[in-house]
Design a protein around this motif. Structure first.
Motif, PDB file in Angstrom:
ATOM      1  N   ALA A  45     -76.141  20.473  43.643  1.00  0.00           N
ATOM      2  CA  ALA A  45     -77.474  20.977  43.341  1.00  0.00           C
ATOM      3  C   ALA A  45     -78.147  20.168  42.246  1.00  0.00           C
ATOM      4  O   ALA A  45     -79.352  20.302  42.025  1.00  0.00           O
ATOM      5  CB  ALA A  45     -77.394  22.442  42.917  1.00  0.00           C
ATOM      6  N   LEU A  46     -77.378  19.318  41.585  1.00  0.00           N
ATOM      7  CA  LEU A  46     -77.889  18.547  40.454  1.00  0.00           C
ATOM      8  C   LEU A  46     -78.173  17.101  40.816  1.00  0.00           C
ATOM      9  O   LEU A  46     -79.174  16.517  40.389  1.00  0.00           O
ATOM     10  CB  LEU A  46     -76.876  18.606  39.303  1.00  0.00           C
ATOM     11  N   THR A  47     -77.283  16.506  41.622  1.00  0.00           N
ATOM     12  CA  THR A  47     -77.413  15.087  41.965  1.00  0.00           C
ATOM     13  C   THR A  47     -76.609  14.792  43.218  1.00  0.00           C
ATOM     14  O   THR A  47     -75.828  15.630  43.685  1.00  0.00           O
ATOM     15  CB  THR A  47     -76.910  14.213  40.797  1.00  0.00           C
ATOM     16  N   GLN A  48     -76.772  13.620  43.769  1.00  0.00           N
ATOM     17  CA  GLN A  48     -76.029  13.231  44.967  1.00  0.00           C
ATOM     18  C   GLN A  48     -74.538  13.205  44.656  1.00  0.00           C
ATOM     19  O   GLN A  48     -74.103  12.543  43.721  1.00  0.00           O
ATOM     20  CB  GLN A  48     -76.484  11.865  45.466  1.00  0.00           C
ATOM     21  N   THR A  49     -73.763  13.948  45.435  1.00  0.00           N
ATOM     22  CA  THR A  49     -72.343  14.156  45.142  1.00  0.00           C
ATOM     23  C   THR A  49     -71.514  13.931  46.394  1.00  0.00           C
ATOM     24  O   THR A  49     -71.828  14.463  47.462  1.00  0.00           O
ATOM     25  CB  THR A  49     -72.111  15.591  44.628  1.00  0.00           C
ATOM     26  N   ILE A  50     -70.446  13.154  46.269  1.00  0.00           N
ATOM     27  CA  ILE A  50     -69.532  12.892  47.384  1.00  0.00           C
ATOM     28  C   ILE A  50     -68.116  13.238  46.932  1.00  0.00           C
ATOM     29  O   ILE A  50     -67.689  12.875  45.831  1.00  0.00           O
ATOM     30  CB  ILE A  50     -69.595  11.427  47.838  1.00  0.00           C
ATOM     31  N   LEU A  51     -67.398  13.946  47.769  1.00  0.00           N
ATOM     32  CA  LEU A  51     -66.000  14.283  47.524  1.00  0.00           C
ATOM     33  C   LEU A  51     -65.126  13.613  48.573  1.00  0.00           C
ATOM     34  O   LEU A  51     -65.379  13.748  49.772  1.00  0.00           O
ATOM     35  CB  LEU A  51     -65.800  15.803  47.585  1.00  0.00           C
ATOM     36  N   LEU A  52     -64.099  12.888  48.126  1.00  0.00           N
ATOM     37  CA  LEU A  52     -63.074  12.331  49.009  1.00  0.00           C
ATOM     38  C   LEU A  52     -61.752  12.976  48.614  1.00  0.00           C
ATOM     39  O   LEU A  52     -61.315  12.861  47.469  1.00  0.00           O
ATOM     40  CB  LEU A  52     -62.987  10.808  48.846  1.00  0.00           C
TER      41      LEU A  52
END
Length: 211
Positions: A104-111
């Motif tokens: 909700a704050l910034t572009q976030t990617i989880l691997l």
């Protein structure tokens, strides 16, 4: 041992943070120093590397990360390899929710990699957290896009798993809801490789967090 910041040229504009126990970080740093002395071409390819001594089971790990220079508003790739299944369910969900909140704050990617329930029984004293459906779990926490692969899938065979009799290929042909193989009754030990993401539609340079 994570060596991305020393071998991936794509990180040249990226700040890398490595979170681990103090003793583990010390061992990793010693190994890198020893390798640098014996290898002329070993050099950091990332913009920067910051090692952060913290326990992600505690409530202050994100604060320690920020004190070390991590900017929450900066787009981030979070890498959780070989860690989630060692945590209790409550700790694992807490970590995943903290990361998901960043969508909700910034572009976030989880691997990350996830075990299914039968895989945790390989060693009851070590493995705890599991998810048979991480592609359902992660959206419930706040991720908007999830891509799941099983070992042996076209995007996760690593050029090694072409034999149709390979164990991973056998499992791929069974529904994930099946926990024992119908041919011999053995447990279906599965490992899922997951990429999840979310974004408030803003694009700024990335940080990489390796846990």
């Amino acid at each position: 041992m994570d060596t991305r910041s020393y071998r991936l040229g794509c990180l040249k504009e990226t700040d890398v943070f490595e979170v681990d126990f103090p003793s583990v970080l010390q061992v990793k740093a010693s190994l890198i120093q020893a390798a640098a002395r014996s290898t002329e071409n070993l050099g950091m390819t990332a913009k920067s590397l910051t090692r952060v001594a913290a326990d992600i089971r505690e409530n202050d790990w994100l604060e320690k990360l920020q004190i070390s220079g991590f900017v929450p508003e900066k787009s981030t790739v979070w890498i959780l390899e070989g860690i989630l299944y060692y945590l209790t369910h409550s700790h694992a969900l807490q970590v995943l929710k903290i990361i998901a909140d960043k969508c909700a704050l910034t572009q976030t990617i989880l691997l990350a990699d996830f075990m299914n329930k039968p895989s945790t029984m390989l060693c009851n004293s070590i493995f705890h957290f599991y998810s048979d459906w991480p592609d359902h779990l992660l959206p419930s926490l706040g991720f908007s896009h999830v891509n799941l692969s099983q070992i042996g899938d076209p995007d996760a065979h690593f050029g090694l798993l072409h034999d149709p009799q390979n164990l991973f290929n056998k499992l791929r042909n069974l529904p994930r809801s099946v926990h024992t193989h119908p041919d011999d009754g053995t447990p279906c030990h599965r490992l899922y490789l997951v990429q999840a993401s979310g974004s408030p539609n803003q694009q700024i340079p990335f940080s990489v967090i390796s846990v």
